[in-house]
Design an enzyme around this catalytic site. Structure first.
Site, PDB file in Angstrom:
ATOM      1  N   TYR A  29     -27.742-140.682   3.052  1.00  0.00           N
ATOM      2  CA  TYR A  29     -28.507-140.485   2.061  1.00  0.00           C
ATOM      3  C   TYR A  29     -28.646-141.782   1.140  1.00  0.00           C
ATOM      4  CZ  TYR A  29     -28.459-135.590   2.997  1.00  0.00           C
ATOM      5  OH  TYR A  29     -28.472-134.387   3.747  1.00  0.00           O
ATOM      6  N   ASN A  69     -39.182-131.785   0.977  1.00  0.00           N
ATOM      7  CA  ASN A  69     -40.191-132.537   2.132  1.00  0.00           C
ATOM      8  C   ASN A  69     -41.066-131.154   2.839  1.00  0.00           C
ATOM      9  OD1 ASN A  69     -41.351-133.471   4.680  1.00  0.00           O
ATOM     10  ND2 ASN A  69     -39.290-133.772   5.556  1.00  0.00           N
ATOM     11  N   CYS A  82     -36.158-135.308   7.830  1.00  0.00           N
ATOM     12  CA  CYS A  82     -35.081-135.305   6.945  1.00  0.00           C
ATOM     13  C   CYS A  82     -33.710-134.660   7.441  1.00  0.00           C
ATOM     14  CB  CYS A  82     -35.377-133.938   5.842  1.00  0.00           C
ATOM     15  SG  CYS A  82     -36.096-132.524   6.348  1.00  0.00           S
ATOM     16  N   HIS A  83     -34.090-134.060   8.766  1.00  0.00           N
ATOM     17  CA  HIS A  83     -32.835-133.754   9.684  1.00  0.00           C
ATOM     18  C   HIS A  83     -32.066-134.900  10.182  1.00  0.00           C
ATOM     19  CE1 HIS A  83     -35.946-134.359  12.590  1.00  0.00           C
ATOM     20  NE2 HIS A  83     -34.885-134.534  13.477  1.00  0.00           N
ATOM     21  N   GLU A  98     -32.686-134.471  19.862  1.00  0.00           N
ATOM     22  CA  GLU A  98     -33.088-135.923  20.037  1.00  0.00           C
ATOM     23  C   GLU A  98     -32.035-136.752  20.635  1.00  0.00           C
ATOM     24  OE1 GLU A  98     -35.574-135.438  15.955  1.00  0.00           O
ATOM     25  OE2 GLU A  98     -33.816-136.777  15.928  1.00  0.00           O
TER      26      GLU A  98
END
Length: 164
Positions: free
Chosen positions: A96, A120, A128-129, A157
């Site tokens: 963040y 979002n 955002c993850h 991912e």
């Protein structure tokens, strides 16, 4: 506003658009009705995004930075945070504080960045993850399934996750 639902390996997603771009994207939610609740036939450019989401959710990582988003629908600060989040590519994470720095703010703005990510309207597409605590800990995720969904998306991912 035109929208459509579609099936993915993780469940039913939803997508909405207007002439400017995407207005909303919803991750799979067990509470959402199954596919077939489509109210509009997506235009070709939205159909391409749907196909990319399906590929992403089977582990073929996609980068959605090129998607047309209707950013006029979000406040300026949220827009800045979301655009910075688009720079965090599949398989990577940022804190963040990293996002705060990317938009020219001190680390103390981390909480405000987290709040903006919670607003979002395009989770997954605007990743955002991929934003985690400075320690690497998985914190807050406003999408269905909370932090467990965040971890699942990051694992899909190929992001390196820290064990407790």
């Amino acid at each position: 506003m035109p929208h459509a639902t579609f099936s993915t390996p993780l469940g039913t997603c939803a997508i909405a658009w207007n002439d400017t771009g995407l207005t909303r994207f919803l991750l799979p939610d067990p509470e959402r009705p199954a596919s077939g609740n489509t109210e509009a036939e997506p235009p070709h450019w939205v159909g391409d995004i749907v196909d990319r989401v399906k590929r992403h959710l089977i582990g073929e990582a996609q980068d959605f930075a090129d998607v047309r988003y209707d950013f006029s629908r979000v406040p300026e600060f949220v827009r800045a945070v979301l655009k910075a989040a688009l720079e965090v590519k599949p398989g990577h994470t940022a804190s963040y504080g990293d996002l705060a720095a990317a938009i020219g703010l001190p680390p103390a703005a981390s909480r405000a960045v987290g709040n903006a990510l919670g607003d979002n309207p395009w989770p997954l597409l605007i990743p955002c993850h991929r934003i985690v605590a400075a320690t690497g800990k998985m914190t807050g995720f406003s999408g269905p399934g909370g932090v467990a969904t965040k971890v699942r998306l990051l694992a899909l991912e190929g992001a390196q996750l820290l064990a407790e």
